[in-house]
Design a protein around this motif. Structure first.
Motif, PDB file in Angstrom:
ATOM      1  N   ASP A   1      -4.643  11.119   0.432  1.00 15.79           N
ATOM      2  CA  ASP A   1      -3.562  10.956   1.467  1.00 15.79           C
ATOM      3  C   ASP A   1      -4.294  10.243   2.675  1.00 15.79           C
TER       4      ASP A   1
ATOM      5  N   GLU B   1      -3.612   7.066   4.921  1.00 16.02           N
ATOM      6  CA  GLU B   1      -3.405   7.236   6.245  1.00 16.02           C
ATOM      7  C   GLU B   1      -4.424   6.427   7.144  1.00 16.02           C
TER       8      GLU B   1
ATOM      9  N   LYS C   1     -10.123  12.208  10.297  1.00 16.58           N
ATOM     10  CA  LYS C   1      -8.924  12.697   9.797  1.00 16.58           C
ATOM     11  C   LYS C   1      -9.047  14.082   8.950  1.00 16.58           C
TER      12      LYS C   1
END
Length: 180
Positions: A53, A57, A83
């Motif tokens: 993920d 992103e 992140k």
């Protein structure tokens, strides 16, 4: 990087490659780097679902700002790392990973998969900074490059790398082979 935890190929250009040229396309960058970015995040301590993920992103952000990114490989790792830290500190739960994800290698060798899982588990035993430095190192960066990306001194990188290696060696040392 084709598989999880594969070391960087010896014949690959140095990590601190020159800035990208106008001929570099985002699509080429994506195809070349998405698997390595997932590996990098796993080395940082992310589980596979989160790593996938976060890599996606990060690539979306890279696509949106492509014209302003000079060193995309390092930029992607720096952004993905940040992140990941935000996700960990926010304690968000990850969605189940689709086993047919094209971002993940298919493992046919059970022994290899078990070995890779053991390495990941060992990396997760390290304190955060040591794990972070090991992830950058496993991804082929030199201490001076890691220091620049993390905005810490090269000595701090080398010290954390040394402590990480000692801790990992202590974990894998067989009983009776010396101090644990």
């Amino acid at each position: 990087m084709n598989g999880l935890l594969d070391p960087p190929p010896e014949d690959r250009a140095p990590v601190a490659a020159p800035a990208r040229t106008g001929a570099d396309t985002f699509a080429d960058f994506y195809r070349r780097e998405i698997g390595g970015l997932v590996n990098f995040l796993v080395w940082m301590g992310a589980d596979l679902a989160d790593a996938t993920d976060l890599a996606q992103e990060t690539m979306i952000d890279a696509y949106r700002g492509w014209s302003g990114i000079t060193f995309p490989r390092a930029w992607a790792r720096r952004v993905a790392s940040r992140k990941f830290v935000r996700r960990v500190t926010a304690a968000e739960s990850a969605a189940e990973l689709d086993a047919d994800s094209p971002l993940l290698p298919v493992h046919h060798d059970t022994a290899e998969w078990e070995f890779q899982d053991e390495v990941i588990q060992l990396l997760r035993t390290l304190p955060w900074r040591q794990r972070q430095v090991m992830a950058w190192t496993l991804d082929g960066y030199r201490p001076i490059e890691i220091a620049e990306e993390l905005r810490i001194s090269p000595e701090a990188v080398r010290g954390n790398l040394r402590l990480a290696r000692l801790a990992l060696a202590a974990h894998i040392r067989a009983p009776g082979e010396g101090p644990q």
